[in-house]
Design an enzyme around this catalytic site. Structure first.
Site, mmCIF file in Angstrom:
data_model
loop_
_atom_site.group_PDB
_atom_site.id
_atom_site.type_symbol
_atom_site.label_atom_id
_atom_site.label_comp_id
_atom_site.label_asym_id
_atom_site.label_seq_id
_atom_site.Cartn_x
_atom_site.Cartn_y
_atom_site.Cartn_z
ATOM 1 N N ASP A 1 -13.945 15.223 3.189
ATOM 2 C CA ASP A 1 -14.298 15.176 1.787
ATOM 3 C C ASP A 1 -13.890 16.532 1.199
ATOM 4 O OD1 ASP A 1 -15.627 14.362 -0.666
ATOM 5 O OD2 ASP A 1 -17.193 15.779 -0.098
ATOM 6 N N ASP B 1 -20.495 16.104 3.011
ATOM 7 C CA ASP B 1 -21.767 16.790 2.774
ATOM 8 C C ASP B 1 -22.658 16.117 1.735
ATOM 9 O OD1 ASP B 1 -20.075 17.485 0.572
ATOM 10 O OD2 ASP B 1 -21.434 19.139 0.109
#
Length: 362
Positions: A55, A253
């Site tokens: 990500d 996250d």
């Protein structure tokens, strides 16, 4: 006596004790590096990782956003634009929302805002001072048929509309983590063959970050469900390319990353700033939020698996040799005891090497 010798040699103590201890040593060594591994099966899978998917925000970048430019529509002042956007983002915990509120300065009166609704991967809807306000990306504007002016300014762009009228855009920049580029280099040195970045950010921004870091493949403007679909495709491709031997790890996250972390072969979460949902869904947690820890974890996993196989080959090799000697009446009880207890002690000492992580602390 020959039967007793066979019985003592065939005891599987060396394997039963040393193999789990090797994994425990690897997990313990990883914890000293600030890497939490939730099970030996994840450590084993990590050792076979050949594709790493990232990500962007909060993983490869700091996740500390700041407003760099305000682009108001004709007749809309910058003060009005940032005031309405900050009001709509009042109750959001997203780093982008926090940067908008920080730029405005003074806190927005809570009674000005009601009916707030966050739309995953698009933005926020809210009623501010009685006006229907939209703050988000181009997909949010398109979903509500808002005629907006797209901008190519580098950075994350929030478009703002009120009562169906476009008010302007807010450009927000994020900085790449200092160790991110080195992490990509170290991953290749660790044997990772492919790196991929998935993000909901705009394509120009995503490509710029990928080019800066040397990432092989990038997919941008993705919704959370799109990320899952991309990971599914990458899993199938990795399985084809490696004949089912290679594994895929996803690093994220945020709350939106939780489904992808669960679907990947190995889910890795940033523990310091990551969301509780991501940490719960992940198999491995990096407590220092350092992307370079991924390469350290892979090196440690492969070293641990090497020690495991050393113990297996050594224990079985010695036992097989002594069993052959015992079959011909050459091996005595002392040799049998060595093949059992002695080999177990040596294998245990070898397993303890997995706890030594001094080489990774630099």
């Amino acid at each position: 006596m020959r039967g007793l010798t066979f019985l003592v040699v065939s005891c599987p103590c060396a394997l039963v004790i040393s193999v789990p201890l090797s994994f425990f040593g690897g997990i313990g060594g990883a914890s000293r590096l600030g890497i939490l591994v939730k099970g030996s099966n994840y450590l084993e899978a990590l050792g076979s990782t050949e594709t790493v998917v990232f990500d962007k925000t909060g993983t490869l970048t700091d996740g500390t956003f700041s407003v760099t430019e305000l682009i108001g529509a004709p007749g809309v002042s910058e003060t009005e634009l940032i005031d309405i956007a900050a009001a709509a983002e009042t109750f959001s915990t997203h780093p982008i929302a926090q940067s908008v509120r920080a730029y405005r300065g003074a806190a927005v009166a809570a009674e000005r805002v009601r009916d707030v609704r966050e739309i995953s991967g698009q933005g926020v809807e809210a009623v501010v001072d009685g006006r229907e306000v939209l703050v988000g990306n181009g997909k949010l504007m398109a979903a509500h048929d808002i005629a907006f002016t797209a901008t190519d300014v580098p950075g994350t762009v929030l478009y703002v509309a009120a009562d169906g009228t476009y008010l302007g855009a807010i450009v927000i920049a994020d900085t790449v983590k200092l160790d991110a580029a080195r992490a990509i280099v170290d991953l290749r040195a660790a044997g990772v063959k492919k790196t991929v970045m998935l993000t909901g950010d705009r394509t120009p921004v995503a490509r710029a970050v990928a080019a800066e870091l040397g990432i092989d493949e990038v997919h941008a403007e993705l919704l959370p469900q799109d990320k899952v679909a991309e990971v599914e495709a990458l899993l199938a491709q990795t399985e084809r390319d490696t004949n089912g031997k290679g594994k895929l790890a996803f690093v994220g996250d945020g709350i939106n990353d939780a489904p992808v972390l669960t679907r990947a072969d190995i889910g890795i979460a940033m523990g310091a700033m990551g969301s509780d949902a991501a940490i719960e869904a992940a198999d491995i947690v990096l407590m220092n939020d350092d992307p370079d820890d991924i390469a350290r974890a892979i090196h440690l996993a492969r070293r641990t698996m090497g020690i495991v196989w050393q113990n297996i080959v050594f224990a079985l090799g010695v036992k097989f040799a002594v069993l052959v000697l015992a079959a011909f009446g050459i091996a005595n009880m002392w040799m049998a005891v060595f093949a059992d207890v002695g080999v177990a002690v040596i294998a245990i000492l070898n397993a303890m090497r997995a706890m030594n992580v001094k080489r990774y602390l630099d």
